[in-house]
Design an enzyme around this catalytic site. Structure first.
Site, PDB file in Angstrom:
ATOM      1  CB  CYS A  44      -0.863  -0.013   1.256  1.00  0.00           C
ATOM      2  SG  CYS A  44       0.114  -0.001   2.744  1.00  0.00           S
ATOM      3  CG  HIS A  54       2.991  -1.253  11.701  1.00  0.00           C
ATOM      4  ND1 HIS A  54       4.175  -1.767  11.242  1.00  0.00           N
ATOM      5  CD2 HIS A  54       2.024  -2.053  11.224  1.00  0.00           C
ATOM      6  CE1 HIS A  54       3.929  -2.842  10.520  1.00  0.00           C
ATOM      7  NE2 HIS A  54       2.636  -3.036  10.476  1.00  0.00           N
ATOM      8  CD  GLU A  98      -3.109   1.269  12.344  1.00  0.00           C
ATOM      9  OE1 GLU A  98      -2.788   0.694  11.291  1.00  0.00           O
ATOM     10  OE2 GLU A  98      -4.237   1.755  12.535  1.00  0.00           O
ATOM     11  CB  THR A 106      -5.419   1.707   8.993  1.00  0.00           C
ATOM     12  OG1 THR A 106      -4.245   0.932   9.251  1.00  0.00           O
ATOM     13  CG2 THR A 106      -5.248   3.107   9.518  1.00  0.00           C
ATOM     14  CB  CYS A 117      -6.514   1.893   5.216  1.00  0.00           C
ATOM     15  SG  CYS A 117      -5.551   2.411   3.825  1.00  0.00           S
ATOM     16  CB  SER A 159      -2.809  -7.600  11.018  1.00  0.00           C
ATOM     17  OG  SER A 159      -4.147  -7.286  11.090  1.00  0.00           O
ATOM     18  CG  ASN A 160      -1.856  -6.131   5.383  1.00  0.00           C
ATOM     19  OD1 ASN A 160      -1.770  -6.714   4.309  1.00  0.00           O
ATOM     20  ND2 ASN A 160      -0.799  -5.626   5.992  1.00  0.00           N
TER      21      ASN A 160
HETATM   22  S1  SF4 Z   1      -3.118   3.140   6.647  1.00  0.00           S
HETATM   23 FE1  SF4 Z   1      -2.043   1.183   6.750  1.00  0.00          FE
HETATM   24  S2  SF4 Z   1      -2.870   0.028   5.009  1.00  0.00           S
HETATM   25 FE2  SF4 Z   1      -3.429   2.161   4.664  1.00  0.00          FE
HETATM   26  S3  SF4 Z   1      -1.823   3.059   3.386  1.00  0.00           S
HETATM   27 FE3  SF4 Z   1      -1.248   3.409   5.516  1.00  0.00          FE
HETATM   28  S4  SF4 Z   1       0.049   1.682   6.118  1.00  0.00           S
HETATM   29 FE4  SF4 Z   1      -1.078   1.110   4.268  1.00  0.00          FE
END
Ligand code: SF4
Length: 293
Positions: free
Chosen positions: A14, A75, A133, A169, A201, A230-231
């Site tokens: 991301c 994070h 995070e 997020t 997010c 986690s994601n």
């Molecule tokens: S909030 Fe988390 S998932 Fe979204 S762009 Fe930022 S690091 Fe990536």
């Protein structure tokens, strides 16, 4: 039939993860003793590549010294980490994702306005392991109420007048929305002032949508990423509802899938990766599968 491997149209790093990685590599060209404070991304391959460039990882704050040039990962970190680095004259580059930074600033300012902060996120109520995070954001307010599961909402301390809620997020959107609705109801019935910000997010949602689209048209899916990411786990869980899905951390896992005949010649395979997986890793896995099947 010929084996095919198709990559999801949108997947992998991301914006926040890409930015952190790019800055860490750039820092290596400009500074000595570049140190990652904790794992930059939850991805074994990426960490191995960074170590190959001479960038070391230190897990303990007290191991950082004023000779280090410290990279704070995407994070984020609690406010106390910045205080420690400043107090000890340790130079650092803050690579916290701007989305996460704004959540941290938001909870800090809402708390100053008298709100009790509620964070929906993986704080480890079953595993005992807090997501970095959530750990970071918790350190920008005092004793926030942490909620990970719907079953916990009846334990919320209702001894405050007003509450403000944010969400990790990368937390599952469907799960979070259910929890928020129930909390809203409790707050309303208890005559409490309640407000929240949807801090989940979009990068995640877009990766999920595209991966699901791909899963619907292939025989099997492989989700690539760190088993501690986690994601990536969330992505695996969503995609599993649409096709037989396997989790692979590296080429060794792919070898295992082939040797155990989970992947067969003639399969139409879809590949996707979480927000901490690099696209190069997916391309390497695609080439490997096509060379073997
Ligand atoms: S909030 Fe988390 S998932 Fe979204 S762009 Fe930022 S690091 Fe990536």
């Amino acid at each position: 039939m010929k084996t095919t491997v198709e990559l999801s149209k949108v997947c992998c790093l991301c914006f926040g993860a890409k930015r952190a990685l790019k800055n860490a590599i750039k820092a290596k060209d400009e500074h000595n003793n570049v140190v990652l404070y904790k794992q930059l991304l939850h991805n074994k391959e990426t960490i191995k590549n960074l170590e190959g460039l001479g960038i070391v990882t230190k897990q303990n704050l007290f191991d950082l010294t004023s000779d280090d040039y410290v990279i704070i990962r995407a994070h984020g970190e609690p406010k106390s980490t910045y205080a420690y680095l400043n107090e000890h004259n340790i130079k650092y580059l803050d690579c916290t994702c701007p989305n996460v930074l704004s959540i941290n600033k938001l909870v800090e300012s809402k708390q100053k306005d008298g709100y009790k902060i509620i964070i929906i996120g993986k704080y480890g109520y079953k595993t005992g392991k807090i997501h970095p995070e959530v750990y970071g954001t918790s350190g920008w307010c005092v004793s926030p109420i942490l909620i990970e599961d719907e079953s916990e909402i009846h334990n919320i301390d209702l001894g405050f007048n007003k509450y403000f809620l944010v969400v990790q997020t990368t937390f599952s959107r469907s799960k979070a929305l259910k929890i928020i609705e129930k909390i809203k109801d409790i707050m309303h019935k208890s005559n409490k002032l309640f407000d929240y910000k949807d801090t989940m997010c979009n990068a995640q949602a877009i990766i999920h949508q595209n991966s699901i689209e791909l899963a619907k048209k292939v025989d099997k899916m492989i989700i690539v990423g760190g088993k501690n990411s986690s994601n990536t786990i969330e992505l695996y869980n969503s995609v599993s509802n649409f096709a037989p899905t396997y989790f692979a951390e590296d080429i060794d896992d792919i070898k295992h899938l082939i040797s155990t005949k989970k992947l067969l010649e003639g399969d139409c395979i879809g590949l996707s990766g979480g927000a901490s997986t690099q696209i190069e890793q997916l391309k390497a896995i695609k080439s490997y599968i096509l060379s073997k099947l």
